[in-house]
Motif scaffolding. Structure first.
Motif, PDB file in Angstrom:
ATOM      1  N   VAL A  11       0.840  -1.203   0.000  1.00 52.40           N
ATOM      2  CA  VAL A  11       0.000   0.000   0.000  1.00 52.40           C
ATOM      3  C   VAL A  11       0.870   1.245   0.000  1.00 52.40           C
ATOM      4  O   VAL A  11       1.810   1.356   0.788  1.00 52.40           O
ATOM      5  CB  VAL A  11      -0.915   0.045   1.247  1.00 52.40           C
ATOM      6  CG1 VAL A  11      -1.995   1.116   1.067  1.00 52.40           C
ATOM      7  CG2 VAL A  11      -1.566  -1.301   1.490  1.00 52.40           C
ATOM      8  N   ALA A  12       0.542   2.162  -0.887  1.00 52.72           N
ATOM      9  CA  ALA A  12       1.206   3.472  -0.878  1.00 52.72           C
ATOM     10  C   ALA A  12       0.214   4.499  -0.371  1.00 52.72           C
ATOM     11  O   ALA A  12      -0.960   4.446  -0.725  1.00 52.72           O
ATOM     12  CB  ALA A  12       1.652   3.832  -2.284  1.00 52.72           C
ATOM     13  N   VAL A  13       0.667   5.408   0.476  1.00 55.64           N
ATOM     14  CA  VAL A  13      -0.234   6.446   1.011  1.00 55.64           C
ATOM     15  C   VAL A  13       0.345   7.810   0.679  1.00 55.64           C
ATOM     16  O   VAL A  13       1.551   8.029   0.809  1.00 55.64           O
ATOM     17  CB  VAL A  13      -0.402   6.345   2.540  1.00 55.64           C
ATOM     18  CG1 VAL A  13      -1.546   7.251   3.000  1.00 55.64           C
ATOM     19  CG2 VAL A  13      -0.667   4.923   2.960  1.00 55.64           C
ATOM     20  N   GLU A  14      -0.526   8.701   0.247  1.00 58.65           N
ATOM     21  CA  GLU A  14      -0.106  10.090   0.067  1.00 58.65           C
ATOM     22  C   GLU A  14      -1.027  10.972   0.880  1.00 58.65           C
ATOM     23  O   GLU A  14      -2.224  10.718   0.964  1.00 58.65           O
ATOM     24  CB  GLU A  14      -0.167  10.490  -1.410  1.00 58.65           C
ATOM     25  CG  GLU A  14       1.036   9.997  -2.184  1.00 58.65           C
ATOM     26  CD  GLU A  14       1.053  10.511  -3.610  1.00 58.65           C
ATOM     27  OE1 GLU A  14       0.391  11.531  -3.906  1.00 58.65           O
ATOM     28  OE2 GLU A  14       1.717   9.854  -4.429  1.00 58.65           O
ATOM     29  N   SER A  15      -0.468  12.007   1.475  1.00 55.84           N
ATOM     30  CA  SER A  15      -1.253  12.939   2.276  1.00 55.84           C
ATOM     31  C   SER A  15      -0.945  14.335   1.773  1.00 55.84           C
ATOM     32  O   SER A  15       0.201  14.637   1.479  1.00 55.84           O
ATOM     33  CB  SER A  15      -0.852  12.857   3.745  1.00 55.84           C
ATOM     34  OG  SER A  15      -0.909  11.514   4.173  1.00 55.84           O
ATOM     35  N   TRP A  16      -1.987  15.138   1.667  1.00 59.63           N
ATOM     36  CA  TRP A  16      -1.699  16.524   1.288  1.00 59.63           C
ATOM     37  C   TRP A  16      -2.679  17.468   1.978  1.00 59.63           C
ATOM     38  O   TRP A  16      -3.837  17.123   2.185  1.00 59.63           O
ATOM     39  CB  TRP A  16      -1.708  16.722  -0.228  1.00 59.63           C
ATOM     40  CG  TRP A  16      -2.898  16.154  -0.915  1.00 59.63           C
ATOM     41  CD1 TRP A  16      -4.116  16.715  -1.010  1.00 59.63           C
ATOM     42  CD2 TRP A  16      -2.971  14.897  -1.599  1.00 59.63           C
ATOM     43  NE1 TRP A  16      -4.958  15.905  -1.704  1.00 59.63           N
ATOM     44  CE2 TRP A  16      -4.277  14.790  -2.082  1.00 59.63           C
ATOM     45  CE3 TRP A  16      -2.051  13.874  -1.860  1.00 59.63           C
ATOM     46  CZ2 TRP A  16      -4.705  13.685  -2.810  1.00 59.63           C
ATOM     47  CZ3 TRP A  16      -2.489  12.783  -2.576  1.00 59.63           C
ATOM     48  CH2 TRP A  16      -3.796  12.692  -3.043  1.00 59.63           C
ATOM     49  N   PRO A  17      -2.205  18.643   2.329  1.00 58.21           N
ATOM     50  CA  PRO A  17      -3.086  19.619   2.952  1.00 58.21           C
ATOM     51  C   PRO A  17      -4.066  20.152   1.919  1.00 58.21           C
ATOM     52  O   PRO A  17      -3.739  20.226   0.729  1.00 58.21           O
ATOM     53  CB  PRO A  17      -2.124  20.725   3.406  1.00 58.21           C
ATOM     54  CG  PRO A  17      -0.931  20.579   2.539  1.00 58.21           C
ATOM     55  CD  PRO A  17      -0.833  19.137   2.147  1.00 58.21           C
ATOM     56  N   LEU A  18      -5.283  20.479   2.366  1.00 54.56           N
ATOM     57  CA  LEU A  18      -6.274  21.010   1.440  1.00 54.56           C
ATOM     58  C   LEU A  18      -6.083  22.518   1.317  1.00 54.56           C
ATOM     59  O   LEU A  18      -5.760  23.189   2.284  1.00 54.56           O
ATOM     60  CB  LEU A  18      -7.671  20.692   1.958  1.00 54.56           C
ATOM     61  CG  LEU A  18      -7.968  19.199   1.928  1.00 54.56           C
ATOM     62  CD1 LEU A  18      -9.211  18.890   2.729  1.00 54.56           C
ATOM     63  CD2 LEU A  18      -8.134  18.732   0.497  1.00 54.56           C
ATOM     64  N   PHE A  19      -6.272  23.018   0.122  1.00 50.15           N
ATOM     65  CA  PHE A  19      -6.190  24.464  -0.068  1.00 50.15           C
ATOM     66  C   PHE A  19      -7.325  24.879  -0.991  1.00 50.15           C
ATOM     67  O   PHE A  19      -8.044  24.035  -1.524  1.00 50.15           O
ATOM     68  CB  PHE A  19      -4.822  24.854  -0.650  1.00 50.15           C
ATOM     69  CG  PHE A  19      -4.512  24.147  -1.933  1.00 50.15           C
ATOM     70  CD1 PHE A  19      -4.965  24.658  -3.138  1.00 50.15           C
ATOM     71  CD2 PHE A  19      -3.811  22.939  -1.934  1.00 50.15           C
ATOM     72  CE1 PHE A  19      -4.711  23.991  -4.319  1.00 50.15           C
ATOM     73  CE2 PHE A  19      -3.565  22.275  -3.120  1.00 50.15           C
ATOM     74  CZ  PHE A  19      -4.008  22.799  -4.303  1.00 50.15           C
ATOM     75  N   GLY A  20      -7.461  26.174  -1.168  1.00 49.36           N
ATOM     76  CA  GLY A  20      -8.537  26.667  -2.034  1.00 49.36           C
ATOM     77  C   GLY A  20      -9.866  26.631  -1.318  1.00 49.36           C
ATOM     78  O   GLY A  20      -9.944  26.365  -0.120  1.00 49.36           O
ATOM     79  N   HIS A  21     -10.925  26.888  -2.058  1.00 45.79           N
ATOM     80  CA  HIS A  21     -12.257  26.972  -1.465  1.00 45.79           C
ATOM     81  C   HIS A  21     -12.763  25.577  -1.091  1.00 45.79           C
ATOM     82  O   HIS A  21     -12.572  24.626  -1.858  1.00 45.79           O
ATOM     83  CB  HIS A  21     -13.213  27.624  -2.468  1.00 45.79           C
ATOM     84  CG  HIS A  21     -14.492  28.043  -1.835  1.00 45.79           C
ATOM     85  ND1 HIS A  21     -15.579  27.213  -1.752  1.00 45.79           N
ATOM     86  CD2 HIS A  21     -14.846  29.182  -1.208  1.00 45.79           C
ATOM     87  CE1 HIS A  21     -16.556  27.836  -1.124  1.00 45.79           C
ATOM     88  NE2 HIS A  21     -16.131  29.039  -0.787  1.00 45.79           N
ATOM     89  N   PRO A  22     -13.431  25.429   0.091  1.00 49.34           N
ATOM     90  CA  PRO A  22     -13.926  24.101   0.515  1.00 49.34           C
ATOM     91  C   PRO A  22     -14.824  23.420  -0.522  1.00 49.34           C
ATOM     92  O   PRO A  22     -14.861  22.190  -0.582  1.00 49.34           O
ATOM     93  CB  PRO A  22     -14.735  24.416   1.780  1.00 49.34           C
ATOM     94  CG  PRO A  22     -14.166  25.696   2.296  1.00 49.34           C
ATOM     95  CD  PRO A  22     -13.661  26.462   1.107  1.00 49.34           C
ATOM     96  N   SER A  23     -15.501  24.198  -1.358  1.00 49.69           N
ATOM     97  CA  SER A  23     -16.421  23.583  -2.315  1.00 49.69           C
ATOM     98  C   SER A  23     -15.685  22.704  -3.342  1.00 49.69           C
ATOM     99  O   SER A  23     -16.315  21.870  -3.986  1.00 49.69           O
ATOM    100  CB  SER A  23     -17.211  24.665  -3.047  1.00 49.69           C
ATOM    101  OG  SER A  23     -16.334  25.493  -3.775  1.00 49.69           O
ATOM    102  N   ILE A  24     -14.388  22.897  -3.507  1.00 51.05           N
ATOM    103  CA  ILE A  24     -13.689  22.040  -4.483  1.00 51.05           C
ATOM    104  C   ILE A  24     -12.823  20.973  -3.825  1.00 51.05           C
ATOM    105  O   ILE A  24     -12.146  20.217  -4.509  1.00 51.05           O
ATOM    106  CB  ILE A  24     -12.845  22.854  -5.493  1.00 51.05           C
ATOM    107  CG1 ILE A  24     -11.695  23.575  -4.790  1.00 51.05           C
ATOM    108  CG2 ILE A  24     -13.696  23.824  -6.282  1.00 51.05           C
ATOM    109  CD1 ILE A  24     -10.590  23.993  -5.765  1.00 51.05           C
ATOM    110  N   HIS A  25     -12.844  20.896  -2.485  1.00 48.14           N
ATOM    111  CA  HIS A  25     -11.933  19.971  -1.806  1.00 48.14           C
ATOM    112  C   HIS A  25     -12.155  18.512  -2.191  1.00 48.14           C
ATOM    113  O   HIS A  25     -11.212  17.769  -2.424  1.00 48.14           O
ATOM    114  CB  HIS A  25     -12.049  20.134  -0.283  1.00 48.14           C
ATOM    115  CG  HIS A  25     -11.344  21.351   0.212  1.00 48.14           C
ATOM    116  ND1 HIS A  25     -11.430  21.808   1.507  1.00 48.14           N
ATOM    117  CD2 HIS A  25     -10.543  22.247  -0.430  1.00 48.14           C
ATOM    118  CE1 HIS A  25     -10.707  22.908   1.640  1.00 48.14           C
ATOM    119  NE2 HIS A  25     -10.171  23.190   0.483  1.00 48.14           N
TER     120      HIS A  25
END
Ligand code: ATP
Ligand code: MG
Length: 410
Positions: free
Chosen positions: A378-392
């Motif tokens: 299993v490979a896992v990637e994590s990233w912080p969310l940015f931009g407007h919540p409607s596109i998250h």
């Protein structure tokens, strides 16, 4: 040739319904090389309609209007055009027979009011409406500066308007500019920001370049649109082809498809090429919706689970419920376990798991996790969310698909 698109109706001017006709027509006009410079929306008001048509005729070579051709007292387009052209309204017998035939076919009596739909400003041409009762009007209006402006008035009902565009209006406009063809090709990209992508292309986006390259972004998917103009389609394509090659050289795996392709199409294609299958597990359902809608993709996309309640997720996937509490952020490890369990359940070659979207607070930006299970672990990637919540959610789902796409390309 410059064009103006006019939408007529109280429901549009008041904000009750959205004017999609202007959007659709402008896109079609662009495809045949007509530049739209103005959009006007006007209420069902005779003086306002006359004013808008007068102004449009003076400043645009082509005017396309929709709406106001119905039989009721608030349908004023016919009357407004007659005034603008300074002509009488005269009855067109053929149109009247068509309207009567439509009512006969529907086994309904024709109300007297519908006769007005067979009235046309003297000297105008009829645009037939095979699907409905309101024919359109095709009219030349002289301009103060000399020459004429050509006005096409179509009904507001989108399906009828589109059919009449295809059958009559588009061919008429093409005939106004003989020997000129416009061809567009689109390349779809994902994985970097718009300006970063532009920086990778050597001077391609410059205004005035031949062929012209435009760049637009929607939900982090970047579209490069290459446009060429010439006497034939073949010549346009020959002009476009070297630019396509150059773009692919510069962007490599950032380019995932063309024309209407989305990431899910690219992923399903690659899965099919390698004879592999995929399953998904997620909180919102976007991955499943996208992947399930790829035509012919059921051989590759085995299915997906949308798990909302932590208890259900725990039961279905054998992961500890505590790690899926509503407040809480599924951890990297839980997401990894979900991917493994999903792959086992579906007996698929790959499984993608997407953690719930973390609540974003000013103090802490929790990352979203995506895990990809395969026979190599299993490979896992994590990233912080940015931009407007409607596109998250969209953005996270696209990144998940892109993660698998890059793996399949490797
Ligand atoms: P006709 O269609 O007979 O010419 P009309 O357009 O005035 O007359 P309406 O009853 O106003 O008839 O509209 C018919 C339908 O078309 C409605 O559902 C309306 O919302 C839709 N419609 C009208 N104009 C537009 C527009 N610009 N964009 C999208 N939908 C539209
Ligand atoms: Mg209307």
């Amino acid at each position: 040739m410059l064009c103006e698109v006019i939408s007529i109706g109280d429901e549009l001017a008041s904000g009750q319904s959205l004017d999609t006709n202007s959007q659709w027509l402008s896109a079609r006009l662009g495809e045949i090389g007509v530049r739209v410079v103005y959009h006007t929306t006007v209420a069902d008001d005779l003086d306002a309609n006359v004013e808008v048509f007068r102004q449009a005729a003076q400043r645009s070579d082509i005017v396309i209007a929709t709406g106001g051709l119905g039989p009721t007292a608030d349908d004023l387009t016919r009357e407004a055009l007659a005034r603008v052209a300074g002509k009488e309204l005269v009855l067109d017998e053929t149109s009247l027979r068509h309207i009567m035939a439509i009512f006969a076919k529907r086994r309904r009596e024709m109300p007297e009011r519908n006769r007005v739909q067979a009235l046309f400003p003297a000297g105008s041409r009829v645009i037939s409406n095979p699907e409905g009762t309101a024919p359109g009007i095709d009219l030349d209006v002289p301009r103060i500066s000399g020459g004429t402006s050509r006005i096409f008035a179509l009904p507001g009902v989108p399906a009828e308007m589109r059919e009449m565009w295809r059958q009559t209006v588009a061919p008429a406009i093409r005939a106004m500019q003989p020997g000129r063809v416009i061809v567009h090709r689109r390349i779809k990209c994902f994985g970097v920001g718009e300006s970063q992508l532009e920086a990778m292309l050597p001077d391609l986006i410059r205004r005035g370049r031949v062929p012209q390259v435009g760049i637009t972004v929607s939900g982090a998917t970047i579209t490069l649109r290459i446009t060429a103009e010439g006497p034939t389609e073949e010549e346009c394509l020959a002009l476009i082809q070297p630019t396509i090659v150059l773009v692919h050289q510069c962007l490599g795996t950032l380019a995932f498809g063309e024309e209407d392709d989305e990431l899910e199409h690219a992923v399903v294609r690659l899965l099919a090429k390698h004879g592999r299958t995929l399953a998904t597990v997620e909180h919102g359902g976007l991955l499943a919706k996208w992947l399930a809608s790829v035509p012919g993709g059921s051989g590759q996309y085995a299915g997906g689970m949308v798990v909302t309640a932590p208890a259900a997720a725990a039961r279905l996937l054998d992961v500890p419920a505590e790690s899926l509490q509503p407040s809480g952020q599924a951890t990297r490890q839980t997401t990894e376990e979900m991917a493994t369990a999903c792959r086992r359940r579906f007996q698929s070659d790959y499984a993608l798991a997407m953690s719930p979207l973390p609540l974003q607070t000013a103090s802490a930006a929790e990352p979203v996790h995506v895990a990809l299970a395969s026979d190599q672990g299993v490979a896992v990637e994590s990233w912080p969310l940015f931009g407007h919540p409607s596109i998250h959610e969209q953005l996270s789902a696209k990144r998940a698909l892109n993660m698998l796409r890059l793996k399949l390309l490797a």
